[in-house]
Write a protein that holds these residues in place. Structure first.
Motif, PDB file in Angstrom:
ATOM      1  N   GLY A  52       9.326  -0.556   2.722  1.00 25.56           N
ATOM      2  CA  GLY A  52       7.897  -0.391   2.481  1.00 25.56           C
ATOM      3  C   GLY A  52       7.388  -1.319   1.385  1.00 25.56           C
ATOM      4  O   GLY A  52       6.326  -1.926   1.498  1.00 25.56           O
TER       5      GLY A  52
ATOM      6  N   GLY B 123       4.632  -4.278   1.730  1.00 23.00           N
ATOM      7  CA  GLY B 123       3.465  -4.301   0.863  1.00 23.00           C
ATOM      8  C   GLY B 123       3.316  -5.616   0.124  1.00 23.00           C
ATOM      9  O   GLY B 123       2.213  -6.164   0.021  1.00 23.00           O
TER      10      GLY B 123
ATOM     11  N   CYS C 235       0.948  -6.503   8.064  1.00 23.17           N
ATOM     12  CA  CYS C 235       1.920  -6.076   7.046  1.00 23.17           C
ATOM     13  C   CYS C 235       1.453  -4.796   6.358  1.00 23.17           C
ATOM     14  O   CYS C 235       2.250  -3.875   6.120  1.00 23.17           O
TER      15      CYS C 235
ATOM     16  N   TYR D 173       3.165  -1.214   6.294  1.00 20.31           N
ATOM     17  CA  TYR D 173       3.421  -0.615   4.978  1.00 20.31           C
ATOM     18  C   TYR D 173       2.863   0.809   4.920  1.00 20.31           C
ATOM     19  O   TYR D 173       3.530   1.740   4.437  1.00 20.31           O
TER      20      TYR D 173
ATOM     21  N   GLU E  33       5.285   4.040   4.418  1.00 16.75           N
ATOM     22  CA  GLU E  33       5.114   4.813   3.185  1.00 16.75           C
ATOM     23  C   GLU E  33       4.176   6.011   3.355  1.00 16.75           C
ATOM     24  O   GLU E  33       3.925   6.734   2.392  1.00 16.75           O
TER      25      GLU E  33
END
Length: 206
Positions: free
Chosen positions: A6, A10, A39, A43, A47
């Motif tokens: 994650g 990020g 992305c 992410y 998460e």
């Protein structure tokens, strides 16, 4: 130190986002923004971050739509040379509009606040009977005249497609690329020389 998946996604999203702000060309900018959105969506999924996920799910189709619009302009960009500021700077920022035969685009004495590009159809400068065809920029002289007024009347001979850009956007682009200023100066000079030659020919005939 091992980065979590994650965190890696990020950081990649942040990197692509910053990279999109560093480029000036519209296609690379939108492409980098799209990769950054992807992305950030990944992410958010990894998460379980709902705000990031929701924001980028909205931004992703918007960036894709804008990139598609820019790609669709390629057939118009092909009308001008590869090095022309029209292809590099103007057309991707211009607003599309359709016109009908007989429509008066602007009249002599009107306020001059935008530049035009003819994508299809024919127009006429009524005072002198000069035709404007596809691939031509026009309306630039009024922008740089002291009174900021139109010097001629332009009417549509046929249905067509135009693009226009406000004077504010032109000046913003000029600061990004001074070559645009030299191009417009040359365009104005060419128009004025044509007017001089036309008047000389008329005087010779008289």
């Amino acid at each position: 130190m091992t980065l979590h998946l994650g965190t890696t996604l990020g950081l990649l999203g942040v990197g692509f986002c910053f990279a999109s702000f560093a480029v000036k060309r519209m296609v690379p900018l939108r492409t980098l923004a799209i990769v950054g959105n992807v992305c950030f969506v990944a992410y958010g999924l990894v998460e379980s971050l709902l705000p990031s996920l929701a924001l980028n799910i909205v931004l992703l189709p918007l960036n894709l739509a804008r990139l598609w619009e820019i790609k669709n302009l390629s057939k118009e960009i092909a009308r001008v040379t590869q090095d022309s500021p029209v292809s590099q700077w103007l057309l991707p920022h211009m607003r599309h509009r359709s016109v009908k035969a007989g429509e008066v685009l602007f009249r002599r004495g009107d306020a001059a606040d935008r530049l035009f590009y003819a994508a299809s159809g024919n127009l006429t400068i009524t005072e002198i009977g000069q035709r404007i065809g596809p691939g031509e920029l026009f309306g630039e002289i009024g922008l740089f005249s002291p009174e900021r007024k139109r010097t001629q009347t332009v009417a549509c001979e046929t249905d067509g497609e135009l693009y226009d850009m406000t004077d504010e956007m032109i000046f913003q682009l000029y600061y990004q690329n001074p070559r645009l200023g030299f191009y417009l100066m040359r365009l104005v000079a060419e128009r004025l020389l044509k007017d001089v030659h036309r008047r000389d020919d008329n005087a010779a005939i008289a």
